[in-house]
Design a protein around this motif. Structure first.
Motif, PDB file in Angstrom:
ATOM      1  N   ALA A 120       0.843  -1.214   0.000  1.00 58.41           N
ATOM      2  CA  ALA A 120       0.000   0.000   0.000  1.00 58.41           C
ATOM      3  C   ALA A 120       0.869   1.252   0.000  1.00 58.41           C
ATOM      4  O   ALA A 120       0.608   2.210  -0.737  1.00 58.41           O
ATOM      5  CB  ALA A 120      -0.928   0.002   1.211  1.00 58.41           C
ATOM      6  N   TRP A 121       1.920   1.230   0.814  1.00 56.50           N
ATOM      7  CA  TRP A 121       2.824   2.381   0.900  1.00 56.50           C
ATOM      8  C   TRP A 121       3.575   2.593  -0.418  1.00 56.50           C
ATOM      9  O   TRP A 121       3.586   3.687  -0.977  1.00 56.50           O
ATOM     10  CB  TRP A 121       3.816   2.151   2.054  1.00 56.50           C
ATOM     11  CG  TRP A 121       4.939   3.131   2.060  1.00 56.50           C
ATOM     12  CD1 TRP A 121       4.888   4.438   2.456  1.00 56.50           C
ATOM     13  CD2 TRP A 121       6.293   2.883   1.635  1.00 56.50           C
ATOM     14  NE1 TRP A 121       6.126   5.012   2.294  1.00 56.50           N
ATOM     15  CE2 TRP A 121       7.002   4.085   1.796  1.00 56.50           C
ATOM     16  CE3 TRP A 121       6.968   1.757   1.138  1.00 56.50           C
ATOM     17  CZ2 TRP A 121       8.357   4.204   1.478  1.00 56.50           C
ATOM     18  CZ3 TRP A 121       8.306   1.870   0.818  1.00 56.50           C
ATOM     19  CH2 TRP A 121       8.988   3.078   0.991  1.00 56.50           C
ATOM     20  N   ARG A 139       5.905  12.124   2.884  1.00 55.89           N
ATOM     21  CA  ARG A 139       6.508  12.045   4.215  1.00 55.89           C
ATOM     22  C   ARG A 139       5.550  11.412   5.229  1.00 55.89           C
ATOM     23  O   ARG A 139       5.947  10.597   6.042  1.00 55.89           O
ATOM     24  CB  ARG A 139       6.919  13.449   4.674  1.00 55.89           C
ATOM     25  CG  ARG A 139       7.859  13.407   5.877  1.00 55.89           C
ATOM     26  CD  ARG A 139       8.246  14.785   6.334  1.00 55.89           C
ATOM     27  NE  ARG A 139       8.882  15.564   5.286  1.00 55.89           N
ATOM     28  CZ  ARG A 139       8.983  16.892   5.294  1.00 55.89           C
ATOM     29  NH1 ARG A 139       8.486  17.581   6.288  1.00 55.89           N
ATOM     30  NH2 ARG A 139       9.572  17.540   4.305  1.00 55.89           N
ATOM     31  N   TRP A 140       4.251  11.799   5.173  1.00 54.81           N
ATOM     32  CA  TRP A 140       3.313  11.270   6.161  1.00 54.81           C
ATOM     33  C   TRP A 140       3.221   9.744   6.076  1.00 54.81           C
ATOM     34  O   TRP A 140       3.025   9.068   7.088  1.00 54.81           O
ATOM     35  CB  TRP A 140       1.917  11.899   5.998  1.00 54.81           C
ATOM     36  CG  TRP A 140       1.172  11.477   4.752  1.00 54.81           C
ATOM     37  CD1 TRP A 140       1.085  12.175   3.601  1.00 54.81           C
ATOM     38  CD2 TRP A 140       0.430  10.265   4.543  1.00 54.81           C
ATOM     39  NE1 TRP A 140       0.337  11.477   2.681  1.00 54.81           N
ATOM     40  CE2 TRP A 140      -0.086  10.313   3.233  1.00 54.81           C
ATOM     41  CE3 TRP A 140       0.133   9.160   5.332  1.00 54.81           C
ATOM     42  CZ2 TRP A 140      -0.864   9.277   2.686  1.00 54.81           C
ATOM     43  CZ3 TRP A 140      -0.637   8.129   4.791  1.00 54.81           C
ATOM     44  CH2 TRP A 140      -1.134   8.198   3.488  1.00 54.81           C
ATOM     45  N   SER A 141       3.376   9.216   4.835  1.00 56.23           N
ATOM     46  CA  SER A 141       3.230   7.762   4.685  1.00 56.23           C
ATOM     47  C   SER A 141       4.417   7.022   5.309  1.00 56.23           C
ATOM     48  O   SER A 141       4.272   5.904   5.791  1.00 56.23           O
ATOM     49  CB  SER A 141       3.064   7.384   3.215  1.00 56.23           C
ATOM     50  OG  SER A 141       4.268   7.579   2.527  1.00 56.23           O
ATOM     51  N   ARG A 142       5.600   7.684   5.314  1.00 51.08           N
ATOM     52  CA  ARG A 142       6.762   7.049   5.962  1.00 51.08           C
ATOM     53  C   ARG A 142       6.531   6.985   7.478  1.00 51.08           C
ATOM     54  O   ARG A 142       6.856   5.997   8.128  1.00 51.08           O
ATOM     55  CB  ARG A 142       8.042   7.833   5.632  1.00 51.08           C
ATOM     56  CG  ARG A 142       8.549   7.555   4.226  1.00 51.08           C
ATOM     57  CD  ARG A 142       9.976   8.039   4.053  1.00 51.08           C
ATOM     58  NE  ARG A 142      10.056   9.487   3.919  1.00 51.08           N
ATOM     59  CZ  ARG A 142       9.928  10.139   2.757  1.00 51.08           C
ATOM     60  NH1 ARG A 142       9.723   9.473   1.641  1.00 51.08           N
ATOM     61  NH2 ARG A 142      10.022  11.447   2.710  1.00 51.08           N
ATOM     62  N   VAL A 143       5.930   8.045   8.011  1.00 51.62           N
ATOM     63  CA  VAL A 143       5.610   8.060   9.449  1.00 51.62           C
ATOM     64  C   VAL A 143       4.560   6.985   9.743  1.00 51.62           C
ATOM     65  O   VAL A 143       4.669   6.227  10.712  1.00 51.62           O
ATOM     66  CB  VAL A 143       5.079   9.466   9.869  1.00 51.62           C
ATOM     67  CG1 VAL A 143       4.618   9.458  11.324  1.00 51.62           C
ATOM     68  CG2 VAL A 143       6.153  10.517   9.651  1.00 51.62           C
ATOM     69  N   PHE A 144       3.550   6.906   8.865  1.00 50.01           N
ATOM     70  CA  PHE A 144       2.459   5.954   9.055  1.00 50.01           C
ATOM     71  C   PHE A 144       2.953   4.508   9.010  1.00 50.01           C
ATOM     72  O   PHE A 144       2.608   3.696   9.868  1.00 50.01           O
ATOM     73  CB  PHE A 144       1.395   6.197   7.973  1.00 50.01           C
ATOM     74  CG  PHE A 144       0.133   5.390   8.160  1.00 50.01           C
ATOM     75  CD1 PHE A 144      -0.691   5.612   9.254  1.00 50.01           C
ATOM     76  CD2 PHE A 144      -0.230   4.410   7.252  1.00 50.01           C
ATOM     77  CE1 PHE A 144      -1.851   4.871   9.429  1.00 50.01           C
ATOM     78  CE2 PHE A 144      -1.388   3.670   7.418  1.00 50.01           C
ATOM     79  CZ  PHE A 144      -2.207   3.894   8.505  1.00 50.01           C
ATOM     80  N   ILE A 145       3.808   4.209   8.017  1.00 49.71           N
ATOM     81  CA  ILE A 145       4.276   2.820   7.867  1.00 49.71           C
ATOM     82  C   ILE A 145       5.207   2.462   9.038  1.00 49.71           C
ATOM     83  O   ILE A 145       5.200   1.317   9.514  1.00 49.71           O
ATOM     84  CB  ILE A 145       4.961   2.598   6.491  1.00 49.71           C
ATOM     85  CG1 ILE A 145       5.070   1.112   6.154  1.00 49.71           C
ATOM     86  CG2 ILE A 145       6.336   3.204   6.407  1.00 49.71           C
ATOM     87  CD1 ILE A 145       3.909   0.584   5.416  1.00 49.71           C
ATOM     88  N   THR A 146       5.963   3.455   9.533  1.00 52.77           N
ATOM     89  CA  THR A 146       6.813   3.204  10.704  1.00 52.77           C
ATOM     90  C   THR A 146       5.941   2.933  11.928  1.00 52.77           C
ATOM     91  O   THR A 146       6.217   2.006  12.714  1.00 52.77           O
ATOM     92  CB  THR A 146       7.740   4.417  10.974  1.00 52.77           C
ATOM     93  OG1 THR A 146       8.431   4.730   9.767  1.00 52.77           O
ATOM     94  CG2 THR A 146       8.736   4.133  12.069  1.00 52.77           C
ATOM     95  N   ALA A 147       4.871   3.719  12.073  1.00 55.17           N
ATOM     96  CA  ALA A 147       3.954   3.512  13.204  1.00 55.17           C
ATOM     97  C   ALA A 147       3.323   2.115  13.131  1.00 55.17           C
ATOM     98  O   ALA A 147       3.190   1.430  14.158  1.00 55.17           O
ATOM     99  CB  ALA A 147       2.873   4.588  13.207  1.00 55.17           C
TER     100      ALA A 147
END
Lengths: 250, 107
Positions: A89-90, A98-106
């Motif tokens: 999905a990412w 950038r938000w998606s990198r934070v989301f996938i890390t979370a």
């Protein structure tokens, strides 16, 4: 009823195995990451985790250590498959944001935390025995594992709506548009297949196999997932022709 | 998230060739792209070409731009000759789903 339930789950296992294997071959030709990620997701979550998990519940009547080992193995494989689905999905929809990198890390942190919590609390054993849960680790971990298909369902359905508009001006193939919609439907059903055991655990504390209605719903959702992925990946000729007729004529 | 080179180029050309302000030009292109199911951050030159030829003229006419059809045809031609029109496009979600089929015809 038992046979109808088995057909739904069997179809899901078979579709995951066949499409997952075909995606591995597609990856070997294209060397593109998305097909590899989806292959891992289908083979791990759709086939191996289900097969190993079912074996630990149904077939293994052996020592607690063996059942425990099988459950941990099945869960590990399922987490790997879910991680691959989230990465798909990412990578496909938001790789450069950038938000998606934070989301996938979370999501990764939540996944590791949920798995560690299930092991630490010993609640993971509740997947393979009929004992009720004593804490929230199992429904919490199911919720975390359900986030990947939920996210992918949202992205596919949103993209499908965009493609419907593109088809009208000849900027998208109707078959691809419909394929995206079918993956969205499959992922929605897959997310639903996590929601039912979460609700069941919260209501009764036990796994869904304690109630025929619950396992029937999951089986029906598994069938929807299997049929959607099957139709998306292997569209019959007549279906293909019908989709092509949606293309603008000029 | 930055807009694509193609989006920036078309919006800037509209601003310089019409009475539209920078905000109006960018807003118009954004709205037309949304109508077409496209994203300003990833729109490719071939997609913008179709949008210019099929949708943009109507949107510009609504905004009282004179001879919108001729302007769009000129923009489509100029886009082809510009650096933005020949910039390589990165892989999109559409490219991925186009490949995800059993026949494996798209590689």
């Amino acid at each position: 009823m038992k046979y109808v339930i088995l057909i739904g789950i069997g179809l899901f296992l078979l579709t995951s195995l066949v499409v997952g294997t075909r995606l591995v071959f597609l990856y070997l030709r294209t060397r593109k990451l998305p097909e590899l990620l989806m292959a891992i997701a289908l083979l791990c979550t759709g086939f191996l985790a289900f097969a190993v998990g079912s074996a630990s519940k149904i077939l293994i009547d052996g020592t607690p250590a063996l059942r425990s080992g099988m459950t941990v193995l099945g869960l590990s494989v399922e987490y790997i498959g879910d991680a691959a689905l989230a990465l798909f999905a990412w990578r496909v929809f938001h790789a450069d944001k950038r938000w998606s990198r934070v989301f996938i890390t979370a999501l990764a942190v939540l996944g590791v935390g949920a798995f560690a919590g299930e092991l630490w609390s010993g609640e993971y054993l509740r997947y393979s025995d009929p004992e009720p849960i004593t804490g929230l680790w199992v429904p919490g971990a199911l919720l975390v594992r359900g986030l990947a298909p939920t996210w992918l369902a949202f992205e596919c359905l949103r993209f499908h709506a965009q493609l419907r508009r593109r088809v009208r001006i000849g900027l998208a193939d109707p078959i691809v548009m419909q394929r995206v919609g079918l993956w969205g439907l499959a992922m929605t059903a897959s997310a639903g297949a996590y929601a039912v055991p979460i609700a069941h655990r919260l209501a009764y504390g036990t796994g869904i196999r304690e109630h025929v209605w619950a396992i029937s719903i999951v089986s029906a959702l598994a069938m929807v997932t299997a049929l959607s992925i099957g139709l998306a990946f292997f569209p019959p000729r007549k279906y293909r022709e019908r989709m092509r007729s949606l293309s603008p004529r000029d | 998230m930055a807009e694509s080179e193609v989006f920036v180029w078309v919006a800037s050309e509209l601003e310089s060739r019409t009475h539209l302000s920078r905000l109006e030009a960018r807003g118009t292109v954004r709205l037309v792209l949304k109508d077409a199911g496209l994203d300003p951050t990833s729109v490719a030159a071939y997609q913008m070409d179709v949008v210019l030829k099929r949708l943009m003229a109507a949107a510009l006419s609504k905004r009282k731009v004179n001879d919108a059809a001729a302007l769009c045809a000129a923009l489509a031609q100029a886009l082809k000759e510009s650096a933005a029109g020949s910039s390589p496009s990165r892989e999109t979600a559409y490219d991925v789903f186009e490949r995800l089929e059993g026949g494996g015809s798209k590689t």
